[in-house]
Design a protein around this motif. Structure first.
Motif, PDB file in Angstrom:
ATOM      1  N   GLN A   1      -4.672   4.266  -2.084  1.00 50.90           N
ATOM      2  CA  GLN A   1      -3.814   4.664  -3.201  1.00 50.90           C
ATOM      3  C   GLN A   1      -3.624   3.508  -4.175  1.00 50.90           C
ATOM      4  O   GLN A   1      -3.571   3.709  -5.392  1.00 50.90           O
ATOM      5  CB  GLN A   1      -2.461   5.141  -2.675  1.00 50.90           C
ATOM      6  CG  GLN A   1      -2.520   6.501  -1.989  1.00 50.90           C
ATOM      7  CD  GLN A   1      -1.195   6.889  -1.378  1.00 50.90           C
ATOM      8  OE1 GLN A   1      -0.322   6.045  -1.154  1.00 50.90           O
ATOM      9  NE2 GLN A   1      -1.026   8.179  -1.099  1.00 50.90           N
ATOM     10  N   ARG A   2      -3.520   2.304  -3.639  1.00 49.84           N
ATOM     11  CA  ARG A   2      -3.381   1.111  -4.467  1.00 49.84           C
ATOM     12  C   ARG A   2      -4.597   0.956  -5.381  1.00 49.84           C
ATOM     13  O   ARG A   2      -4.467   0.715  -6.587  1.00 49.84           O
ATOM     14  CB  ARG A   2      -3.254  -0.107  -3.554  1.00 49.84           C
ATOM     15  CG  ARG A   2      -3.105  -1.430  -4.250  1.00 49.84           C
ATOM     16  CD  ARG A   2      -3.189  -2.586  -3.258  1.00 49.84           C
ATOM     17  NE  ARG A   2      -2.347  -2.378  -2.086  1.00 49.84           N
ATOM     18  CZ  ARG A   2      -2.360  -3.160  -1.017  1.00 49.84           C
ATOM     19  NH1 ARG A   2      -3.202  -4.185  -0.963  1.00 49.84           N
ATOM     20  NH2 ARG A   2      -1.559  -2.927  -0.001  1.00 49.84           N
ATOM     21  N   LEU A   3      -5.784   1.124  -4.824  1.00 50.46           N
ATOM     22  CA  LEU A   3      -7.009   1.003  -5.611  1.00 50.46           C
ATOM     23  C   LEU A   3      -7.138   2.145  -6.608  1.00 50.46           C
ATOM     24  O   LEU A   3      -7.566   1.943  -7.755  1.00 50.46           O
ATOM     25  CB  LEU A   3      -8.224   0.971  -4.684  1.00 50.46           C
ATOM     26  CG  LEU A   3      -8.263  -0.156  -3.639  1.00 50.46           C
ATOM     27  CD1 LEU A   3      -9.542  -0.062  -2.813  1.00 50.46           C
ATOM     28  CD2 LEU A   3      -8.162  -1.529  -4.299  1.00 50.46           C
ATOM     29  N   GLN A   4      -6.756   3.344  -6.195  1.00 49.88           N
ATOM     30  CA  GLN A   4      -6.818   4.494  -7.097  1.00 49.88           C
ATOM     31  C   GLN A   4      -5.862   4.325  -8.280  1.00 49.88           C
ATOM     32  O   GLN A   4      -6.188   4.684  -9.416  1.00 49.88           O
ATOM     33  CB  GLN A   4      -6.476   5.776  -6.339  1.00 49.88           C
ATOM     34  CG  GLN A   4      -7.567   6.240  -5.378  1.00 49.88           C
ATOM     35  CD  GLN A   4      -7.128   7.428  -4.547  1.00 49.88           C
ATOM     36  OE1 GLN A   4      -5.947   7.578  -4.233  1.00 49.88           O
ATOM     37  NE2 GLN A   4      -8.081   8.280  -4.188  1.00 49.88           N
ATOM     38  N   GLY A   5      -4.686   3.770  -8.005  1.00 52.81           N
ATOM     39  CA  GLY A   5      -3.712   3.555  -9.075  1.00 52.81           C
ATOM     40  C   GLY A   5      -4.247   2.619 -10.138  1.00 52.81           C
ATOM     41  O   GLY A   5      -4.074   2.855 -11.343  1.00 52.81           O
ATOM     42  N   ARG A   6      -4.909   1.557  -9.723  1.00 56.07           N
ATOM     43  CA  ARG A   6      -5.500   0.616 -10.675  1.00 56.07           C
ATOM     44  C   ARG A   6      -6.615   1.309 -11.472  1.00 56.07           C
ATOM     45  O   ARG A   6      -6.697   1.161 -12.698  1.00 56.07           O
ATOM     46  CB  ARG A   6      -6.047  -0.615  -9.947  1.00 56.07           C
ATOM     47  CG  ARG A   6      -6.645  -1.660 -10.878  1.00 56.07           C
ATOM     48  CD  ARG A   6      -7.207  -2.839 -10.087  1.00 56.07           C
ATOM     49  NE  ARG A   6      -6.143  -3.651  -9.502  1.00 56.07           N
ATOM     50  CZ  ARG A   6      -5.622  -4.731 -10.083  1.00 56.07           C
ATOM     51  NH1 ARG A   6      -6.036  -5.109 -11.280  1.00 56.07           N
ATOM     52  NH2 ARG A   6      -4.685  -5.423  -9.474  1.00 56.07           N
ATOM     53  N   ALA A   7      -7.479   2.061 -10.780  1.00 57.03           N
ATOM     54  CA  ALA A   7      -8.590   2.729 -11.458  1.00 57.03           C
ATOM     55  C   ALA A   7      -8.085   3.732 -12.500  1.00 57.03           C
ATOM     56  O   ALA A   7      -8.631   3.833 -13.604  1.00 57.03           O
ATOM     57  CB  ALA A   7      -9.481   3.423 -10.432  1.00 57.03           C
ATOM     58  N   LYS A   8      -7.022   4.479 -12.159  1.00 56.53           N
ATOM     59  CA  LYS A   8      -6.458   5.442 -13.100  1.00 56.53           C
ATOM     60  C   LYS A   8      -5.869   4.738 -14.319  1.00 56.53           C
ATOM     61  O   LYS A   8      -5.995   5.218 -15.455  1.00 56.53           O
ATOM     62  CB  LYS A   8      -5.381   6.286 -12.413  1.00 56.53           C
ATOM     63  CG  LYS A   8      -5.927   7.306 -11.422  1.00 56.53           C
ATOM     64  CD  LYS A   8      -4.801   8.066 -10.738  1.00 56.53           C
ATOM     65  CE  LYS A   8      -5.345   9.055  -9.713  1.00 56.53           C
ATOM     66  NZ  LYS A   8      -4.254   9.749  -8.988  1.00 56.53           N
ATOM     67  N   LEU A   9      -5.222   3.595 -14.091  1.00 61.22           N
ATOM     68  CA  LEU A   9      -4.654   2.845 -15.208  1.00 61.22           C
ATOM     69  C   LEU A   9      -5.766   2.336 -16.122  1.00 61.22           C
ATOM     70  O   LEU A   9      -5.663   2.436 -17.347  1.00 61.22           O
ATOM     71  CB  LEU A   9      -3.806   1.681 -14.693  1.00 61.22           C
ATOM     72  CG  LEU A   9      -3.177   0.802 -15.783  1.00 61.22           C
ATOM     73  CD1 LEU A   9      -2.222   1.618 -16.660  1.00 61.22           C
ATOM     74  CD2 LEU A   9      -2.437  -0.382 -15.159  1.00 61.22           C
TER      75      LEU A   9
ATOM     76  N   ALA B   1       1.327  -8.815  -4.369  1.00 59.27           N
ATOM     77  CA  ALA B   1       0.362  -8.519  -3.303  1.00 59.27           C
ATOM     78  C   ALA B   1       0.233  -7.020  -3.062  1.00 59.27           C
ATOM     79  O   ALA B   1      -0.811  -6.548  -2.600  1.00 59.27           O
ATOM     80  CB  ALA B   1       0.757  -9.227  -2.015  1.00 59.27           C
ATOM     81  N   ASP B   2       1.286  -6.259  -3.411  1.00 63.26           N
ATOM     82  CA  ASP B   2       1.265  -4.817  -3.183  1.00 63.26           C
ATOM     83  C   ASP B   2       0.325  -4.074  -4.128  1.00 63.26           C
ATOM     84  O   ASP B   2       0.044  -2.895  -3.918  1.00 63.26           O
ATOM     85  CB  ASP B   2       2.676  -4.235  -3.326  1.00 63.26           C
ATOM     86  CG  ASP B   2       3.603  -4.663  -2.191  1.00 63.26           C
ATOM     87  OD1 ASP B   2       3.082  -5.086  -1.138  1.00 63.26           O
ATOM     88  OD2 ASP B   2       4.830  -4.563  -2.375  1.00 63.26           O
ATOM     89  N   VAL B   3      -0.152  -4.750  -5.190  1.00 64.49           N
ATOM     90  CA  VAL B   3      -1.035  -4.074  -6.156  1.00 64.49           C
ATOM     91  C   VAL B   3      -2.410  -4.750  -6.237  1.00 64.49           C
ATOM     92  O   VAL B   3      -3.203  -4.439  -7.113  1.00 64.49           O
ATOM     93  CB  VAL B   3      -0.388  -4.001  -7.558  1.00 64.49           C
ATOM     94  CG1 VAL B   3       0.908  -3.206  -7.503  1.00 64.49           C
ATOM     95  CG2 VAL B   3      -0.141  -5.380  -8.132  1.00 64.49           C
ATOM     96  N   LEU B   4      -2.678  -5.662  -5.307  1.00 60.32           N
ATOM     97  CA  LEU B   4      -3.968  -6.347  -5.270  1.00 60.32           C
ATOM     98  C   LEU B   4      -4.785  -5.857  -4.077  1.00 60.32           C
ATOM     99  O   LEU B   4      -4.230  -5.576  -3.007  1.00 60.32           O
ATOM    100  CB  LEU B   4      -3.773  -7.867  -5.130  1.00 60.32           C
ATOM    101  CG  LEU B   4      -3.096  -8.593  -6.293  1.00 60.32           C
ATOM    102  CD1 LEU B   4      -2.724 -10.007  -5.879  1.00 60.32           C
ATOM    103  CD2 LEU B   4      -3.999  -8.603  -7.519  1.00 60.32           C
TER     104      LEU B   4
END
Length: 325
Positions: A14-22, A315-318
């Motif tokens: 989900q963390r990786l998906q959130g970055r990709a969507k942004l 760290a929660d978004v990396l």
């Protein structure tokens, strides 16, 4: 599949998906506005002279004709983007990695992602509105809406602290910070103003509010134009979402002589602090007078992701923080 494995993997994905969507939203945002995505060098022969920022260095071992041996990992793409503007590329942006030595902690990672963009013919006040629109579009990805407060630097200090930041003496500026036992040696007036923001004002910004501060003291102009007046003011802004600083924007200076003076003043401060002087970007100065009137802003993507995820820990978004890279 083991239930424990599923539980452990899902938040990571989900963390990786959130970055990709942004990233996809950002690219669509600028495509709709006709702003060109570009890519500029990560390694440079010039460094960032800002005495509050430390750069990573990397030696080049190739043929001497290839250029300077000492190279610096960029702390932002600002200088090459301005060279592109001087060459007539027009409105442009870059979304990419930048590096700052020593900046590691709960809210900082030495390697992070920066979004920087420039609008030709715009002032910092116009760009401020577009930066707000981008943050609002980002929040929409997670179903959030927030209020917006836009306030002048001086008025914010008057309203919240009862201090005039342009006229108060250093003792008046120090008084609200007495509880923090800050050692005053070597601190300038601007240092105390910055401390008032980081220790007194910024922590109190509501989490469901975008706060934009504009028109700073001329002594804090950085790479912004100074607007004549009584007092003169730096045409720059900072944008916060809750207590997190997300963006810093300028009505850009395109006076090469003045910019050289600011670079040299930065290096003088670095010498005073026992820091290494940084090589000035002569290639930027050589074309700066050709750069059109424009405004530019840099935004920290991890800070924005932190706000979207509702966390205060970078760290929660990396994918991998610096300690595990």
């Amino acid at each position: 599949m083991d239930a424990n494995i599923t539980t452990n993997v899902t938040p990571f994905r989900q963390r990786l998906q959130g970055r990709a969507k942004l990233y996809a939203m950002i690219r669509a945002f600028f495509a709709d506005r006709g702003v060109l995505e570009v890519e500029t060098p990560i390694l440079s022969a010039a460094g960032n002279t800002d005495p509050n920022i430390e750069s990573f260095s990397a030696p080049f071992h190739g043929h001497v004709d290839a250029g300077a041996r000492d190279r610096w990992l960029r702390t932002s793409p600002e200088y090459p983007l301005k060279r592109l503007l001087a060459d007539g590329v027009g409105d442009c942006y870059e979304l990419g990695r930048v590096f700052r030595n020593g900046e590691a902690g709960e809210r900082h990672n030495p390697e992070f992602t920066m979004l920087e963009w420039y609008r030709v013919g715009w002032t910092h006040r116009q760009l401020m509105e577009e930066a707000i629109a981008l943050v609002e579009a980002s929040l929409a990805l997670v179903g959030r809406r927030v209020e917006v407060l836009i306030e002048g630097y001086r008025q914010l200090f008057l309203d919240e602290l009862g201090l005039d930041p342009l006229n108060a003496d250093i003792e008046e500026l120090r008084a609200p910070l007495a509880q923090y036992n800050i050692h005053p040696e070597g601190l300038t007036r601007d240092d105390w103003l910055d401390l008032l923001i980081t220790h007194k004002l910024q922590p109190a910004f509501p989490r469901d509010r975008i706060t934009v501060i504009h028109d700073y003291p001329a002594s804090q102009s950085a790479l912004a134009r100074i607007r004549p007046g009584d007092p003169p003011l730096a045409e720059r802004f900072e944008l916060y979402l809750g207590p997190h600083e997300l963006a810093n924007g300028y009505h850009e200076l395109n006076d090469a002589a003045e910019q050289r003076t600011r670079f040299e003043r930065d290096n003088a401060r670095r010498r005073e602090r026992g820091l290494r002087e940084m090589p000035i970007d002569e290639q930027l100065l050589a074309v700066l007078e050709r750069m059109p009137d424009c405004a530019g802003v840099a935004m920290g993507i991890e800070r924005l992701l932190m706000c979207l995820a509702g966390t205060d820990k970078i760290a929660d978004v990396l994918a991998f923080p610096f300690s595990k890279a």
